[in-house]
Design a protein around this motif. Structure first.
Motif, PDB file in Angstrom:
ATOM      1  N   THR A  86       0.875  -1.171   0.000  1.00 21.76           N
ATOM      2  CA  THR A  86       0.000   0.000   0.000  1.00 21.76           C
ATOM      3  C   THR A  86       0.914   1.223   0.000  1.00 21.76           C
ATOM      4  O   THR A  86       1.637   1.482   0.964  1.00 21.76           O
ATOM      5  N   VAL A  87       0.894   1.905  -1.114  1.00 27.11           N
ATOM      6  CA  VAL A  87       1.863   2.977  -1.361  1.00 27.11           C
ATOM      7  C   VAL A  87       1.399   4.275  -0.702  1.00 27.11           C
ATOM      8  O   VAL A  87       0.221   4.639  -0.807  1.00 27.11           O
ATOM      9  N   VAL A  88       2.330   4.948  -0.027  1.00 21.81           N
ATOM     10  CA  VAL A  88       1.992   6.246   0.574  1.00 21.81           C
ATOM     11  C   VAL A  88       2.782   7.353  -0.128  1.00 21.81           C
ATOM     12  O   VAL A  88       3.898   7.118  -0.597  1.00 21.81           O
ATOM     13  N   THR A  89       2.170   8.531  -0.196  1.00 20.69           N
ATOM     14  CA  THR A  89       2.781   9.604  -0.992  1.00 20.69           C
ATOM     15  C   THR A  89       3.026  10.885  -0.197  1.00 20.69           C
ATOM     16  O   THR A  89       3.479  11.875  -0.760  1.00 20.69           O
ATOM     17  N   ASN A  90       2.687  10.888   1.101  1.00 21.02           N
ATOM     18  CA  ASN A  90       2.980  12.080   1.922  1.00 21.02           C
ATOM     19  C   ASN A  90       3.041  11.674   3.397  1.00 21.02           C
ATOM     20  O   ASN A  90       2.777  10.510   3.744  1.00 21.02           O
ATOM     21  N   GLU A  91       3.350  12.644   4.245  1.00 21.57           N
ATOM     22  CA  GLU A  91       3.563  12.368   5.676  1.00 21.57           C
ATOM     23  C   GLU A  91       2.318  11.796   6.357  1.00 21.57           C
ATOM     24  O   GLU A  91       2.410  10.884   7.173  1.00 21.57           O
ATOM     25  N   ALA A  92       1.153  12.358   6.008  1.00 22.80           N
ATOM     26  CA  ALA A  92      -0.077  11.917   6.687  1.00 22.80           C
ATOM     27  C   ALA A  92      -0.357  10.445   6.371  1.00 22.80           C
ATOM     28  O   ALA A  92      -0.728   9.658   7.251  1.00 22.80           O
ATOM     29  N   GLU A  93      -0.155  10.070   5.119  1.00 26.57           N
ATOM     30  CA  GLU A  93      -0.380   8.665   4.728  1.00 26.57           C
ATOM     31  C   GLU A  93       0.678   7.756   5.352  1.00 26.57           C
ATOM     32  O   GLU A  93       0.371   6.650   5.815  1.00 26.57           O
ATOM     33  N   LEU A  94       1.911   8.272   5.383  1.00 28.68           N
ATOM     34  CA  LEU A  94       3.006   7.502   5.974  1.00 28.68           C
ATOM     35  C   LEU A  94       2.718   7.205   7.449  1.00 28.68           C
ATOM     36  O   LEU A  94       2.991   6.104   7.947  1.00 28.68           O
ATOM     37  N   ALA A  95       2.116   8.170   8.128  1.00 28.17           N
ATOM     38  CA  ALA A  95       1.807   7.984   9.554  1.00 28.17           C
ATOM     39  C   ALA A  95       0.801   6.848   9.744  1.00 28.17           C
ATOM     40  O   ALA A  95       0.894   6.073  10.705  1.00 28.17           O
ATOM     41  N   VAL A  96      -0.161   6.711   8.818  1.00 30.97           N
ATOM     42  CA  VAL A  96      -1.143   5.613   8.930  1.00 30.97           C
ATOM     43  C   VAL A  96      -0.432   4.281   8.715  1.00 30.97           C
ATOM     44  O   VAL A  96      -0.648   3.301   9.446  1.00 30.97           O
ATOM     45  N   ALA A  97       0.452   4.250   7.726  1.00 31.62           N
ATOM     46  CA  ALA A  97       1.198   3.012   7.456  1.00 31.62           C
ATOM     47  C   ALA A  97       2.090   2.656   8.651  1.00 31.62           C
ATOM     48  O   ALA A  97       2.172   1.489   9.045  1.00 31.62           O
ATOM     49  N   ARG A  98       2.708   3.690   9.240  1.00 31.52           N
ATOM     50  CA  ARG A  98       3.593   3.434  10.387  1.00 31.52           C
ATOM     51  C   ARG A  98       2.780   2.889  11.558  1.00 31.52           C
ATOM     52  O   ARG A  98       3.182   1.918  12.215  1.00 31.52           O
ATOM     53  N   ALA A  99       1.618   3.490  11.803  1.00 28.67           N
ATOM     54  CA  ALA A  99       0.770   3.022  12.911  1.00 28.67           C
ATOM     55  C   ALA A  99       0.365   1.562  12.686  1.00 28.67           C
ATOM     56  O   ALA A  99       0.342   0.753  13.620  1.00 28.67           O
TER      57      ALA A  99
END
Ligand SMILES: Cc1cc2nc3c(=O)[nH]c(=O)nc-3n(C[C@H](O)[C@H](O)[C@H](O)COP(=O)(O)OP(=O)(O)OC[C@H]3O[C@@H](n4cnc5c(N)ncnc54)[C@H](O)[C@@H]3O)c2cc1C
Length: 381
Positions: A86-99
């Motif tokens: 599931t590809v993320v393209t900015n900080e907000a999306e990255l935070a969901v992936a990290r969580a």
């Protein structure tokens, strides 16, 4: 025991599989010549990663195990444990992936947070500059939906040596009263057994409405899909975009709330309730979707703006032009509405051993082997 299974989608076929595995005889009845519903229109994704905690995840993990075993026995399914990104393209999306990657059950789900370089090491086709990282789910897998049901039927025929009969082009019109498990089809023939399972998918009207009084706790959902010409390179994993975080229950929590507050979906994606899911077929083509339409009556046509949106998202992730689109279609599934049930099982007559099994929703391809196993166990097959 003789089991009558109605519906040759994946749910019906997996019930037939369970019955044959347990030594019973099966009569499998399908209205069309072959399966024609959601099971042949889907992505073929065995999608474990996004499942809700509890029964849904348990069923999906068990189903993943069963798919692998069945896939080894039925090569025509094209089972491959390819995983997903599931590809993320900015900080907000990255935070969901990290969580997600920090969840206590991340290892069980096969989650790992990848940098862009790590994501490209897993899937070199992701060359788009937009890629800021990815949530890897190594438990996700894929099968080939279009040939899957036939491949399973062939395997059943071979395995059962006379105990499996497939009757295509027969619509079941009536579950006969006063009998343990008997139906009448539109040729006027009666098929009788010891147990009856209706896996009639999203066809909740007609006979199913009569049998259930129309009070089914499921809703129907329509999705748009497309398939391209072959891509000239391998897409080693399935691919999703961060909008998919909005649709899968595993990704709730503060990070998702923050993402939703920081960025709304584009108007087109919002209008059609969209996410990107993409998987490569055995012939190299890409199956891409999807939209979600909940209001009935559904449109009878497909909306071009949804396809244009998906094309843009894919091209930003792959960093190249999408091969030409060869096919577009829509499909409908039935989904339980209580928010917790993986599937709806309902006894159809008090005096009969007749059951309706429907409503697995967008996880039906994933969960069917385990749903059928649960039915078989609970009915004492
Ligand atoms: C576009 C799309 C994409 C999807 N992607 C995925 C995915 O990647 N992964 C995932 O896990 N799930 C996915 N799903 C969900 C999944 O496809 C469904 O949950 C699943 O296929 C449902 O299977 P089924 O056997 O219940 O229904 P169906 O496949 O619809 O089969 C029902 C069958 O019953 C037959 N039938 C109906 N009435 C009668 C009758 N009276 N007599 C005889 N036969 C009858 C129909 O002709 C049909 O062939 C997707 C769904 C759609 C629509």
């Amino acid at each position: 025991m003789r089991v009558i299974v109605v519906g040759a989608g994946v749910l019906g076929t997996m019930h037939a599989w369970q019955a044959i595995e347990r030594g019973h005889e099966v009569v499998h009845i399908e209205r069309e010549e072959q399966a024609r519903g959601a099971s042949v229109r889907n992505f073929g994704l065995v999608w474990v990663g996004g499942r809700a905690d509890g029964p849904e995840l348990e069923v999906a993990l068990r189903a993943r195990e069963l798919w692998e075993g069945i896939g080894a026995r039925v090569p025509g399914l094209g089972f491959r444990p390819a995983g997903s990104l599931t590809v993320v393209t900015n900080e907000a999306e990255l935070a969901v992936a990290r969580a997600a990657a920090e969840r206590p059950d991340a290892a069980e789900r096969g989650y790992r947070l990848l940098t862009p370089e790590e994501a490209r090491a897993v899937n070199p086709a992701l060359r788009g500059e937009a890629v800021r990282g990815a949530l890897y789910c190594e438990k996700d897998a894929a099968v080939e939906p279009r040939p899957a049901q036939r491949a399973l039927q062939d395997a059943l025929r071979e395995r059962a040596r006379g105990r499996y009969t497939f009757l295509g082009g027969r619509e079941v019109r009536e579950v006969l009263p006063g009998r343990r498990a008997a139906v009448r089809d539109d040729h006027g023939e009666i098929h009788e057994g010891d147990a009856l399972v209706l896996c009639t998918g999203a066809w909740t009207g007609g006979m199913v409405r009569e049998l259930t009084g129309g009070e089914l706790p499921v809703r129907r959902v329509r999705l748009q899909m497309m398939q391209t010409a072959p891509l000239d390179e391998e897409l080693t994993t399935a691919v999703a975009d961060a909008d998919s975080f909005r649709y899968y229950p595993a990704y709730g929590g503060e990070a998702l709330d923050a993402m939703a507050a920081a960025q709304s979906q584009t108007p087109v994606a919002d209008r059609h309730k969209m996410q990107l899911l993409m998987v490569q077929r055995k012939d190299g083509s890409l199956t891409i979707g999807d939209t979600h339409e909940y209001e009935t009556p559904f449109g009878f046509d497909v909306q071009e703006e949804a396809y244009a949106h998906l094309t843009g998202v894919v091209e930003r992730i792959l960093g190249r032009a999408l091969p030409p689109v060869r096919r577009r279609w829509a499909g409908v599934y039935a989904q339980c509405t209580d928010g917790v049930s993986v599937v709806h099982r309902q006894r159809l007559r008090e005096d009969a051993n007749a059951w309706l099994v429907t409503g697995p929703g967008g996880r039906g391809m994933t969960c069917s082997p385990a749903i059928a196993e649960d039915t078989a166990n609970s009915l004492g097959w």
